[in-house]
Write an enzyme that holds these catalytic residues in place. Structure first.
Site, PDB file in Angstrom:
ATOM      1  N   LYS A 120       0.830  -1.206   0.000  1.00 25.16           N
ATOM      2  CA  LYS A 120       0.000   0.000   0.000  1.00 25.16           C
ATOM      3  C   LYS A 120       0.862   1.253   0.000  1.00 25.16           C
ATOM      4  O   LYS A 120       0.624   2.185  -0.778  1.00 25.16           O
ATOM      5  CB  LYS A 120      -0.927   0.007   1.215  1.00 25.16           C
ATOM      6  CG  LYS A 120      -1.886   1.202   1.250  1.00 25.16           C
ATOM      7  CD  LYS A 120      -2.689   1.244   2.534  1.00 25.16           C
ATOM      8  CE  LYS A 120      -1.832   1.727   3.685  1.00 25.16           C
ATOM      9  NZ  LYS A 120      -2.603   1.938   4.938  1.00 25.16           N
ATOM     10  N   ASP A 138      -6.518   1.196   1.232  1.00 24.34           N
ATOM     11  CA  ASP A 138      -6.557   1.281   2.688  1.00 24.34           C
ATOM     12  C   ASP A 138      -7.958   0.892   3.153  1.00 24.34           C
ATOM     13  O   ASP A 138      -8.759   0.370   2.384  1.00 24.34           O
ATOM     14  CB  ASP A 138      -6.182   2.688   3.155  1.00 24.34           C
ATOM     15  CG  ASP A 138      -7.237   3.731   2.777  1.00 24.34           C
ATOM     16  OD1 ASP A 138      -8.161   3.422   1.998  1.00 24.34           O
ATOM     17  OD2 ASP A 138      -7.138   4.866   3.278  1.00 24.34           O
TER      18      ASP A 138
END
Length: 212
Positions: A120, A138
């Site tokens: 991420k 997220d």
């Protein structure tokens, strides 16, 4: 959600916010990498408060090494998991100086070899710093993707792959910004504000929130 609806979904969000950006504050690519690393399980607002003074002193990995571990901890002590994050950020700075001449590599696979940098974080850096068509999933994007039907998946990676597959041009670079902001301010976890959502009619979620 059908292909035409996904296009319209992004078109409306883009119309409201043509140039979406991360809410993390930074001055260069290295500061972005540090800020995103620190933001794990923390809010952007909290990270920005902690890095304001830090980034006045630290602009390069060498600056971070010169600052030292104890001083870094003092700067970021208000952020969750600051002890482990401080260790990672210092180790990251050492590797960047030693192996990359102090530069942040524009390569997701290389980024994920750095301490504290997961997929991420690497996706955010690639997107924000280098304009790559990456999708940083997220909790907000995971929720919005599944709730709206734009990208359903049981894991963040599954949602990321769906976004990569279904997000059309010209929305691919801005996609994760629009979705995270939508999740942060409108499509909230507990009380989604469907009554003011610009894409409510396209969404597969059945609103339980009262009109206002």
């Amino acid at each position: 959600m059908k292909k035409d609806d996904i296009f319209e979904f992004y078109r409306r969000l883009a119309e409201l916010n043509p140039d979406p950006e991360t809410e993390l504050e930074y001055g260069n690519v290295y500061q972005l990498l540090v800020a995103v690393t620190l933001s794990a399980q923390s809010t952007d607002v909290g990270v920005n408060k902690a890095t304001k003074a830090l980034f006045e002193k630290v602009k390069t990995p060498q600056d971070m090494l010169n600052l030292g571990h104890d001083a870094l901890r003092e700067h970021i002590k208000t952020i969750g998991l600051f002890n482990s994050k401080a260790k990672n950020v210092m180790a990251m700075a050492e590797i960047l100086v030693r192996d990359f001449n102090g530069d942040v590599p524009a390569d997701r696979d290389l980024l994920t070899t750095l301490p504290g940098v997961g997929r991420k974080t690497a996706n955010v850096v690639m997107n924000c710093a280098f304009g790559a068509e990456t999708f940083a999933v997220d909790t907000h994007i995971f929720r919005v993707g599944n709730r709206t039907g734009v990208a359903k998946g049981k894991t963040p990676l599954a949602v990321e792959k769906q976004l990569d597959k279904k997000t059309p041009h010209p929305f691919r670079v801005g996609s994760h910004h629009w979705m995270i902001l939508h999740g942060r301010y409108i499509c909230k976890a507990r009380t989604p504000e469907c009554w003011r959502c610009p894409v409510e009619d396209l969404c597969s979620y059945k609103s339980k929130s009262p009109a206002k």
